[in-house]
Motif scaffolding. Structure first.
Motif, PDB file in Angstrom:
ATOM      1  N   UNK A  58     -10.017  -2.872 -11.603  1.00 25.15           N
ATOM      2  CA  UNK A  58      -9.789  -3.879 -10.562  1.00 25.15           C
ATOM      3  C   UNK A  58      -8.689  -3.386  -9.624  1.00 25.15           C
ATOM      4  N   UNK A  59      -8.859  -3.637  -8.341  1.00 28.05           N
ATOM      5  CA  UNK A  59      -7.886  -3.204  -7.332  1.00 28.05           C
ATOM      6  C   UNK A  59      -7.170  -4.405  -6.734  1.00 28.05           C
ATOM      7  N   UNK A  70      -5.000   0.361  -8.057  1.00 28.12           N
ATOM      8  CA  UNK A  70      -6.117   0.117  -8.962  1.00 28.12           C
ATOM      9  C   UNK A  70      -5.665   0.313 -10.395  1.00 28.12           C
ATOM     10  N   UNK A  71      -6.149  -0.568 -11.274  1.00 27.69           N
ATOM     11  CA  UNK A  71      -5.819  -0.475 -12.694  1.00 27.69           C
ATOM     12  C   UNK A  71      -6.203   0.909 -13.224  1.00 27.69           C
ATOM     13  N   UNK A 113       0.786  -1.225   0.000  1.00 28.99           N
ATOM     14  CA  UNK A 113       0.000   0.000   0.000  1.00 28.99           C
ATOM     15  C   UNK A 113       0.813   1.267   0.000  1.00 28.99           C
ATOM     16  N   UNK A 114       2.115   1.148   0.225  1.00 30.35           N
ATOM     17  CA  UNK A 114       2.924   2.361   0.378  1.00 30.35           C
ATOM     18  C   UNK A 114       3.466   2.892  -0.941  1.00 30.35           C
ATOM     19  N   UNK A 145      -3.074   3.514 -10.151  1.00 32.82           N
ATOM     20  CA  UNK A 145      -3.407   4.472  -9.099  1.00 32.82           C
ATOM     21  C   UNK A 145      -3.202   3.861  -7.714  1.00 32.82           C
ATOM     22  N   UNK A 146      -2.605   4.635  -6.829  1.00 32.55           N
ATOM     23  CA  UNK A 146      -2.530   4.284  -5.416  1.00 32.55           C
ATOM     24  C   UNK A 146      -3.727   4.890  -4.703  1.00 32.55           C
ATOM     25  N   UNK A 147      -4.516   4.042  -4.029  1.00 30.48           N
ATOM     26  CA  UNK A 147      -5.721   4.496  -3.338  1.00 30.48           C
ATOM     27  C   UNK A 147      -5.776   3.837  -1.973  1.00 30.48           C
TER      28      UNK A 147
END
Length: 256
Positions: A246-247, A91-92, A67-68, A84-86
């Motif tokens: 998709x994540x 996420x794609x 996640x970092x 994308x970092x969420x």
């Protein structure tokens, strides 16, 4: 009736002697049993200690995503990964292409969690939450929203794409996190480049066994038959951009 003291002493002595013989026999049997058991005891090598805290990667795992950051990943054509970092997930970024690990892998235990988009918008079949986990960039474990979603079974979630139908459909509803635990044995090739041993994979979907040491028949093709078209060595793990948001999270791998 009076029994002579001498007779009582002799009787007691005999009982003690018999007891000693019995104890000696038992001890001999115990020693023999221990010796026989020791013949099948293996004391080396001693397995290394691995800590496995609940909800975290094992201590001997390579953490690919926590996640970092996306530092362990790159775009499929090279360069920084553009997904994308969420929060604690990635996420794609639709249309940006897939991503692959910067490190190459062969035999692995791979763990990851994934989530199909909650919004379905009337989409069905292969258009719902489609992605994929490619081992050695060639052999796909399908990612798909297969909750109440009909499609060809050898292309649903947790299939070895177009090769092996999962034993059961363990899918959760769209928008919920799901997990894959994948045990993978890479193919082997001989010195001339011919296939010596195919790849094998075991998959647990949400903790449920869905692929049980199945043989991978070659590259997982959308069109055409699978084939081990070329000899290859270790290669990256690849996550697919199939035009769905998709994540993924909590990705780690153990080299076997």
């Amino acid at each position: 009736m009076n029994i002579p003291t001498r007779m009582i002493w002799m009787t007691c002595s005999s009982l003690v002697a018999l007891s000693a013989v019995a104890d000696d026999t038992t001890s001999t049997e115990q020693r023999d049993a221990r010796q026989q058991a020791a013949e099948t005891e293996v004391w080396e090598p001693v397995p290394p200690v691995v800590s496995a805290p609940e909800g975290s990667a094992p201590s001997d795992a390579i953490v690919l995503f926590d996640g970092s950051s996306l530092e362990a990943w790159e775009a499929e054509e090279g360069g920084p990964a553009r997904w994308r970092l969420e929060g604690d997930a990635m996420t794609v970024e639709r249309g940006s292409g897939g991503i692959r690990t910067r490190q190459d892998f062969c035999d692995v235990q791979l763990y990851l969690e994934w989530r199909a988009p909650a919004e379905i918008d009337g989409m069905q079949g292969q258009d719902r939450g489609n992605s994929g986990v490619f081992l050695q960039e060639r052999y796909e474990i399908q990612v798909l929203d297969s909750y109440d979603n009909a499609t060809y079974p050898n292309g649903q979630a947790a299939s070895v794409y177009k090769q092996h139908i999962p034993l059961v459909n363990a899918s959760r509803p769209p928008g919920e996190w799901q997990s894959y635990d994948i045990l993978y044995t890479a193919p082997r090739f001989d010195e001339s480049g011919e296939l010596a041993s195919p790849a094998y994979v075991t998959v647990l979907h949400n903790g449920v066994l869905v692929q049980h040491h199945v043989e991978i028949q070659g590259t997982t093709e959308w069109i055409g038959e699978p084939d081990y078209d070329e000899a290859h060595g270790c290669a990256p793990i690849y996550l697919q951009d199939h035009d769905a948001a998709v994540s993924f999270r909590n990705i780690w791998v153990r080299e076997l």
